[in-house]
Scaffold this active site. Structure first.
Site, PDB file in Angstrom:
ATOM      1  CD  GLN A 210      -2.376  -1.188   2.506  1.00  0.00           C
ATOM      2  OE1 GLN A 210      -2.084  -2.299   3.777  1.00  0.00           O
ATOM      3  NE2 GLN A 210      -2.911   0.272   2.861  1.00  0.00           N
ATOM      4  CG  PHE A 241      -8.213  -6.117   4.197  1.00  0.00           C
ATOM      5  CD1 PHE A 241      -9.426  -5.301   3.375  1.00  0.00           C
ATOM      6  CD2 PHE A 241      -7.728  -6.882   3.438  1.00  0.00           C
ATOM      7  CE1 PHE A 241     -10.330  -5.920   2.568  1.00  0.00           C
ATOM      8  CE2 PHE A 241      -8.419  -7.834   3.215  1.00  0.00           C
ATOM      9  CZ  PHE A 241      -9.323  -7.004   2.852  1.00  0.00           C
ATOM     10  CD  GLU A 245      -0.415   2.605   6.904  1.00  0.00           C
ATOM     11  OE1 GLU A 245       0.155   3.627   6.288  1.00  0.00           O
ATOM     12  OE2 GLU A 245      -1.465   1.761   6.715  1.00  0.00           O
ATOM     13  NE  ARG A 323      -8.097   6.896  11.384  1.00  0.00           N
ATOM     14  CZ  ARG A 323      -8.283   8.211  10.732  1.00  0.00           C
ATOM     15  NH1 ARG A 323      -6.912   8.622  11.213  1.00  0.00           N
ATOM     16  NH2 ARG A 323      -8.982   8.336   9.812  1.00  0.00           N
ATOM     17  NE  ARG A 355     -12.623  -1.583   4.555  1.00  0.00           N
ATOM     18  CZ  ARG A 355     -14.058  -2.669   3.501  1.00  0.00           C
ATOM     19  NH1 ARG A 355     -13.432  -4.013   3.928  1.00  0.00           N
ATOM     20  NH2 ARG A 355     -14.290  -1.810   3.038  1.00  0.00           N
ATOM     21  CG  PHE A 357      -4.934   3.522  11.431  1.00  0.00           C
ATOM     22  CD1 PHE A 357      -4.200   2.438  10.885  1.00  0.00           C
ATOM     23  CD2 PHE A 357      -4.901   4.006  11.895  1.00  0.00           C
ATOM     24  CE1 PHE A 357      -3.217   2.832  11.024  1.00  0.00           C
ATOM     25  CE2 PHE A 357      -2.918   5.143  12.076  1.00  0.00           C
ATOM     26  CZ  PHE A 357      -2.251   3.506  11.672  1.00  0.00           C
ATOM     27  CB  ALA A 524      -6.229   7.303   5.843  1.00  0.00           C
ATOM     28  CD  GLU A 727      -9.490   3.481   7.264  1.00  0.00           C
ATOM     29  OE1 GLU A 727      -8.448   3.031   7.526  1.00  0.00           O
ATOM     30  OE2 GLU A 727      -9.399   5.133   7.344  1.00  0.00           O
TER      31      GLU A 727
END
Length: 793
Positions: A210, A241, A245, A323, A355, A357, A524, A727
């Site tokens: 990603q 997902f 990343e 988050r 997904r 985060f 995100a 998300e």
């Protein structure tokens, strides 16, 4: 060649705001889509396999790889000592070695790599290694890590108002603990990297990731190269997902270092068991909370401490915790709150992005609390939720200080409540449960408010390139990663819309760090927002040049601003010029037919030390109603019906967005009801394969699955007025978990709070049923008869 090889299609479907097929759908269904493992292998390609730690925490006393090297077909091995640059692949804090060096921190940590002439040879040879360990104390439980104050980042705390004083003065209070489990990404395409050495010491890397730019940086650091010596290319992923990343970096680094050392292309594709043993998951969370409220269920104050299993290294746990704090409020105004997040260091896989985060883990806690409040005051949970919604004078500011200026939760929930028949179904379920001693039904309606943007402001930027060829075809390249979510389709729609041409003229190419540099991760939920805007900017620059040419070619005094692009034509007053014809004229006139584009999200600010600011450009909203049937003898359950209403703004592609809503809901339902991660007492992950880890299947989808997009153009200047849809829909699945809880409560008087942990597996459901039944049986007989009479009435 003809001026226009794309003849105009009368009454063609406009490029934007309409359902178009995924740009690679025909390739997906025919098996012709090229993933990393499908790339035709270069001559001399070797294959790598990873040797994994057998201990959760230990010093490496010795490594004997002689038997590995002796296997026919083995080219060589890699250890930490073979990495010429930095032995680190941590995305933020540099605490994550590519290959273990001296100490191992979890069972499954890569210690060495075998390079062989075939995939099977490498896998067989890796088992020949002999590693001697000196065990060290291992901490496997995040609550034990909390007791020992073992954290990967400093604890985070956000305080608003005077929560302690308001709690003490509240007429009603609840206090409790709860836990929600983690989740395996279980992408269809596993982690994979394929690296080839190029001239002058350069590396070309094909990687399922990603974040191509981060892979470029990690590889360049590992090899002590400049970034311009490493090219990362990524056409598509078979799912990600969040698991690709940061955690694709280890695989990218090993493949690249092996290619550099042995001077030949190297592919690293772990099998599913190794993939799941090595990589991190969604963080499981433990909650300790106390909430004060009035007799109607209005929250007056809340304190919560969220302890997340970070694993052995920091990875992205810090931002995940942030988050979670920023989404604990979900759709509710919290006047006085004390919200804490702890990222516990454990000797398990280093958990990572997934997904949502951290958003789902934060928001599910307040929904669980809201559910308990409703039972405590004896009101329908929906009424208690609506009472606490954002809205009204003085009730529009989040605990972190952002104004909720685009609130539509009242209208959206009201619409879903009416069209789903919530009130009538609630009454029908009460009657069913009163007459059914074993099978119990449950119903729940839960809302979603989800912030869109990276918490780190400078990640909110993107670039793109758009090329128009002389035949009128268009090529777009951007920094986003296509992982099946339809990002390339939407970007192509944006470019076609800007140029007034049919979608069939536009094609997207692979993300490539040598084309668009310094990209942000596709995460995100910002992929279409950022890259769509950048591509629109590039296409607009070309359109303005073409408009000036068209205006100047049809006499003096024509304002280029009046030139229209539509239906594969360019309109100058009464003249209609085929798009391809104007493009050829532009080429002959030496007008630039390509352009770069750039976009940076405006108006964002965030103070990491105070956890305050405006971290989100806007909010996406949604709501879901779930109806379930629970067998109280076996713990089995079925989702009978789901009604989903989700705010995608002015959707660029309603078909793709509806698919994302459906997929997000089912994935979230899997996380909360059936996907269970389990480590044994030695710290070995036992749920490391499809045979031991259960994800939702087709029969888990409800027979009635009603999904609709809420009409609500974004009030912010997003791409074509749309909203992110990657998300937020996952949080709609809260309704399934709380519907199960509602059904279990019916075993008693409906007001006993079921202690249902998540995932709500059959075992967890039976434990909760037993607890409710025991508490109900212990209640005075008169109280039980009153409740029974009320239910029958």
């Amino acid at each position: 060649m003809k001026a226009d090889v794309f003849p105009r299609v009368p009454h063609a479907v406009p490029a934007a705001h309409h359902a178009h097929p995924h740009e690679s759908a025909h390739l997906h269904v025919s098996g012709a889509a090229t993933y990393v493992d499908d790339i035709r292998e270069l001559a001399g390609t070797a294959h790598a396999a990873l040797g994994l730690s057998a201990k959760a925490h230990a010093r490496i006393v010795s490594i004997d790889l002689d038997a590995v090297r002796a296997v026919p077909g083995v080219i060589g091995v890699l250890t930490a000592a073979d990495i010429p640059g930095s032995n680190d692949c941590g995305p933020i804090i540099h605490d994550d070695p590519i290959l273990a060096d001296g100490v191992v921190h979890y069972i499954g940590q890569p210690v060495f790599a075998v390079i062989a002439d075939s995939h099977d040879t490498a896998r067989r040879a890796v088992r020949k290694a002999r590693i001697e360990y000196d065990p060290l104390p291992a901490v496997l439980d995040p609550l034990e890590a909390k007791r020992q104050e073992r954290f990967v980042v400093p604890p985070m705390r956000l305080v608003r108002g005077e929560p302690a004083a308001r709690l003490a003065a509240a007429p009603r209070r609840l206090k409790g603990s709860w836990k929600v489990g983690g989740q395996e990404q279980f992408y269809l395409e596993g982690q994979i990297s394929y690296a080839a050495p190029k001239e002058d010491g350069c590396i070309h890397l094909w990687c399922s990731t990603q974040h191509p730019t981060e892979m470029q940086l990690v590889v360049s650091h590992a090899l002590a190269l400049a970034s311009n010596q490493v090219v990362v290319e990524m056409r598509r992923m078979g799912g990600a997902f969040g698991g690709k990343e940061s955690q694709s970096a280890l695989f990218a680094s090993v493949a690249a270092v092996a290619a550099w050392k042995f001077g030949r292309p190297v592919k690293l594709r772990p099998d599913r068991d190794d993939d799941m043993m090595i990589t991190g998951k969604r963080h499981d969370f433990h909650y300790d909370y106390e909430v004060g409220f009035d007799d109607e269920g209005r929250i007056l104050a809340v304190c919560i401490e969220m302890t997340a299993r970070a694993g052995f290294s920091a990875d992205l746990s810090g931002p995940v915790g942030t988050r979670a704090i920023c989404h604990f409020d979900n759709a509710y105004f919290l006047s006085d709150a004390d919200i804490r997040a702890l990222c516990a260091r454990t000797n398990t896989q280093s958990n990572t992005a997934f997904r949502g985060f951290g958003g789902p883990q934060g928001a599910v806690a307040i929904e669980y609390i809201m559910d308990s409040i409703a039972r405590a005051v004896g009101r329908d949970p929906l009424d208690v939720r609506k009472l606490n919604f954002y809205g009204g004078e003085g009730r529009n500011t989040t605990p972190y200080g952002q104004t909720v200026a685009d609130n539509v939760i009242h209208e959206l929930v009201g619409e879903l409540e009416a069209e789903s028949g919530y009130r009538a179904r609630r009454a029908a379920i009460a009657a069913f449960n009163a007459a059914s001693p074993v099978l119990k039904k449950g119903l729940a309606l839960t809302p979603v408010k989800f912030g869109i943007s990276f918490n780190v402001a400078h990640y909110n930027q993107a670039g793109a390139l758009v090329h128009i060829y002389t035949d009128g075809s268009v090529l777009v390249n951007h920094g986003g990663a296509e992982m099946g979510q339809g990002l390339n389709t939407k970007v192509c729609q944006v470019v076609a819309n800007e140029l007034g041409i049919s979608l069939g003229r536009v094609r997207a190419t692979a993300a490539d760090t040598s084309k668009v540099a310094n990209t942000s991760a596709t995460a995100a939920s910002t992929g279409a927002d950022l890259n769509g805007k950048a591509a629109e900017d590039a296409a607009r620059r070309i359109r303005l040049r073409l408009a000036e040419l068209a205006a100047s070619s049809h006499g003096e005094g024509i304002d280029p601003a009046t030139v229209r692009f539509a239906d594969d034509h360019v309109f100058v007053g009464d003249h209609a010029i085929p798009f391809g014809e104007l493009v050829q004229q532009a080429y002959v006139a030496r007008v630039q037919l390509w352009s770069d584009g750039f976009y940076a999200t405006p108006g964002l600010n965030w103070d990491r030390s105070k956890l305050t600011g405006r971290p989100f450009y806007y909010y996406a909203y949604g709501a879901a109603v779930s109806e379930v049937l629970v067998d109280t003898l076996t713990g089995e359950w079925r989702l009978l019906r789901a009604d989903l209403l989700h705010d995608a703004g002015n959707s660029i592609n309603p078909a793709i967005d509806a698919g994302q809503v459906e997929g997000g809901f089912i994935q979230g339902m899997g996380w909360l009801t059936m996907e269970e991660l389990w480590w044994n007492k030695e710290g070995r992950l036992m749920t490391h394969a499809p045979s031991t880890y259960k994800i939702p299947a087709t029969h888990d989808c409800p027979p009635e699955f009603r999904v609709r997009l809420f009409r609500n153009r974004n009030r912010e200047d997003t791409i074509l007025g749309s909203k992110a849809v990657g998300e937020p829909p996952l949080l709609l699945s809260f309704s399934a978990l709380l519907a199960i809880r509602d059904a279990i409560a019916a075993v008693g008087d409906g007001r006993i709070d079921p202690p249902l942990r998540a995932p709500a597996t059959p075992e967890a459901i039976l434990d909760a049923v037993d607890a409710v039944r025991a508490q109900f049986s212990a209640a005075p007989a008169a109280a039980r008869s009153d409740v029974a009479a009320e239910a029958l009435a």
